[in-house]
Design a protein around this motif. Sequence first.
Motif, PDB file in Angstrom:
ATOM      1  N   ALA A 114      -3.454   3.808  -2.387  1.00  0.00           N
ATOM      2  CA  ALA A 114      -3.538   2.709  -3.346  1.00  0.00           C
ATOM      3  C   ALA A 114      -2.947   1.457  -2.716  1.00  0.00           C
ATOM      4  O   ALA A 114      -2.192   1.530  -1.742  1.00  0.00           O
ATOM      5  CB  ALA A 114      -2.775   3.062  -4.623  1.00  0.00           C
TER       6      ALA A 114
ATOM      7  N   CYS B 216      -1.966  -2.935  -3.982  1.00  0.00           N
ATOM      8  CA  CYS B 216      -2.053  -3.996  -4.984  1.00  0.00           C
ATOM      9  C   CYS B 216      -1.438  -5.286  -4.456  1.00  0.00           C
ATOM     10  O   CYS B 216      -0.634  -5.278  -3.534  1.00  0.00           O
ATOM     11  CB  CYS B 216      -1.373  -3.588  -6.285  1.00  0.00           C
ATOM     12  SG  CYS B 216       0.405  -3.333  -6.157  1.00  0.00           S
TER      13      CYS B 216
ATOM     14  N   GLY C  63      -7.435   0.021  -8.923  1.00  0.00           N
ATOM     15  CA  GLY C  63      -7.537   1.150  -8.012  1.00  0.00           C
ATOM     16  C   GLY C  63      -7.899   2.460  -8.696  1.00  0.00           C
ATOM     17  O   GLY C  63      -8.356   3.397  -8.041  1.00  0.00           O
TER      18      GLY C  63
ATOM     19  N   HIS D 233      -2.116   0.850 -11.025  1.00  0.00           N
ATOM     20  CA  HIS D 233      -2.418   2.161 -10.436  1.00  0.00           C
ATOM     21  C   HIS D 233      -1.567   2.415  -9.188  1.00  0.00           C
ATOM     22  O   HIS D 233      -1.135   3.544  -8.948  1.00  0.00           O
ATOM     23  CB  HIS D 233      -3.910   2.242 -10.091  1.00  0.00           C
ATOM     24  CG  HIS D 233      -4.290   3.496  -9.377  1.00  0.00           C
ATOM     25  ND1 HIS D 233      -4.327   4.716  -9.991  1.00  0.00           N
ATOM     26  CD2 HIS D 233      -4.625   3.712  -8.088  1.00  0.00           C
ATOM     27  CE1 HIS D 233      -4.685   5.645  -9.115  1.00  0.00           C
ATOM     28  NE2 HIS D 233      -4.871   5.065  -7.950  1.00  0.00           N
ATOM     29  N   THR D 234      -1.299   1.379  -8.403  1.00  0.00           N
ATOM     30  CA  THR D 234      -0.485   1.544  -7.194  1.00  0.00           C
ATOM     31  C   THR D 234       0.907   2.049  -7.533  1.00  0.00           C
ATOM     32  O   THR D 234       1.479   2.857  -6.801  1.00  0.00           O
ATOM     33  CB  THR D 234      -0.418   0.223  -6.404  1.00  0.00           C
ATOM     34  OG1 THR D 234      -1.753  -0.167  -6.077  1.00  0.00           O
ATOM     35  CG2 THR D 234       0.403   0.362  -5.138  1.00  0.00           C
TER      36      THR D 234
ATOM     37  N   PHE E 249      -7.381  -6.795  -3.649  1.00  0.00           N
ATOM     38  CA  PHE E 249      -6.226  -6.004  -4.088  1.00  0.00           C
ATOM     39  C   PHE E 249      -5.602  -6.511  -5.389  1.00  0.00           C
ATOM     40  O   PHE E 249      -4.802  -5.805  -5.989  1.00  0.00           O
ATOM     41  CB  PHE E 249      -5.183  -5.930  -2.968  1.00  0.00           C
ATOM     42  CG  PHE E 249      -5.592  -4.986  -1.891  1.00  0.00           C
ATOM     43  CD1 PHE E 249      -5.329  -3.633  -1.992  1.00  0.00           C
ATOM     44  CD2 PHE E 249      -6.265  -5.450  -0.770  1.00  0.00           C
ATOM     45  CE1 PHE E 249      -5.730  -2.746  -1.004  1.00  0.00           C
ATOM     46  CE2 PHE E 249      -6.672  -4.573   0.232  1.00  0.00           C
ATOM     47  CZ  PHE E 249      -6.404  -3.218   0.111  1.00  0.00           C
TER      48      PHE E 249
ATOM     49  N   THR F 276       0.839  -1.199   0.000  1.00  0.00           N
ATOM     50  CA  THR F 276       0.000   0.000   0.000  1.00  0.00           C
ATOM     51  C   THR F 276       0.871   1.245   0.000  1.00  0.00           C
ATOM     52  O   THR F 276       2.015   1.225   0.472  1.00  0.00           O
ATOM     53  CB  THR F 276      -0.962   0.019   1.206  1.00  0.00           C
ATOM     54  OG1 THR F 276      -0.208  -0.037   2.420  1.00  0.00           O
ATOM     55  CG2 THR F 276      -1.944  -1.143   1.150  1.00  0.00           C
TER      56      THR F 276
ATOM     57  N   ASP G 112     -12.319   2.165  -5.000  1.00  0.00           N
ATOM     58  CA  ASP G 112     -11.600   2.381  -3.746  1.00  0.00           C
ATOM     59  C   ASP G 112     -11.467   1.029  -3.054  1.00  0.00           C
ATOM     60  O   ASP G 112     -12.426   0.510  -2.484  1.00  0.00           O
ATOM     61  CB  ASP G 112     -12.346   3.369  -2.861  1.00  0.00           C
ATOM     62  CG  ASP G 112     -11.635   3.668  -1.550  1.00  0.00           C
ATOM     63  OD1 ASP G 112     -10.571   3.058  -1.278  1.00  0.00           O
ATOM     64  OD2 ASP G 112     -12.139   4.508  -0.796  1.00  0.00           O
ATOM     65  N   LYS G 113     -10.297   0.437  -3.138  1.00  0.00           N
ATOM     66  CA  LYS G 113     -10.068  -0.894  -2.566  1.00  0.00           C
ATOM     67  C   LYS G 113     -10.168  -0.905  -1.044  1.00  0.00           C
ATOM     68  O   LYS G 113     -10.312  -1.957  -0.434  1.00  0.00           O
ATOM     69  CB  LYS G 113      -8.697  -1.418  -2.983  1.00  0.00           C
ATOM     70  CG  LYS G 113      -8.559  -1.636  -4.473  1.00  0.00           C
ATOM     71  CD  LYS G 113      -7.177  -2.143  -4.818  1.00  0.00           C
ATOM     72  CE  LYS G 113      -6.955  -2.230  -6.300  1.00  0.00           C
ATOM     73  NZ  LYS G 113      -5.617  -2.758  -6.635  1.00  0.00           N
TER      74      LYS G 113
END
Length: 156
Positions: free
Chosen positions: A26, A28, A83, A52-53, A78, A18, A87-88
């Motif tokens: 974000a 993943c 993301g 995106h992360t 995740f 994160t 919104d994870k």
Amino acid sequence: MSFDDFTALVDSPVYVVTASADGQRAGCLVGFAGQCSLQPERFVVWLSTANHTYLVARQATVLAVHLLPQDHSLAERFGARCGADADKFDGLDWTEGPEGTPLLTDAVARFTGQILDRFDGGDHIGFLLAPLTVDANGGTPLSLHQTLDITAGHPA
């Protein structure tokens, strides 16, 4: 034996990494990560440039690395969602760590690490981390082979 055959024999843990930067958070699912130095203590996580992360992590100074419980739901959240579209963290138990980095409450164990450097590894960028905080809840971490059914949520 091919390289794919060799890597298929390895069943390392998976992680959720994160990040938080510029008002964004974000996270993943990561399969490429590991300790890379004993003294000084260092760990490297490899983030896909399609993820995106990765875009958020480029601007971050701290990342959090989480070992997941055997429950498949965090890995799916995740790993299978993008993301940029969702919104994870919505409806998930988490707290704020250093520099606003999201810390997953249900992780088996986790650490935060200051980003010291970034390395180009092809379609993944390595983030070299110096541990800042470490804590654990206990349990057996989820492994890579237990997540092979998850289709990546980031654009191809």
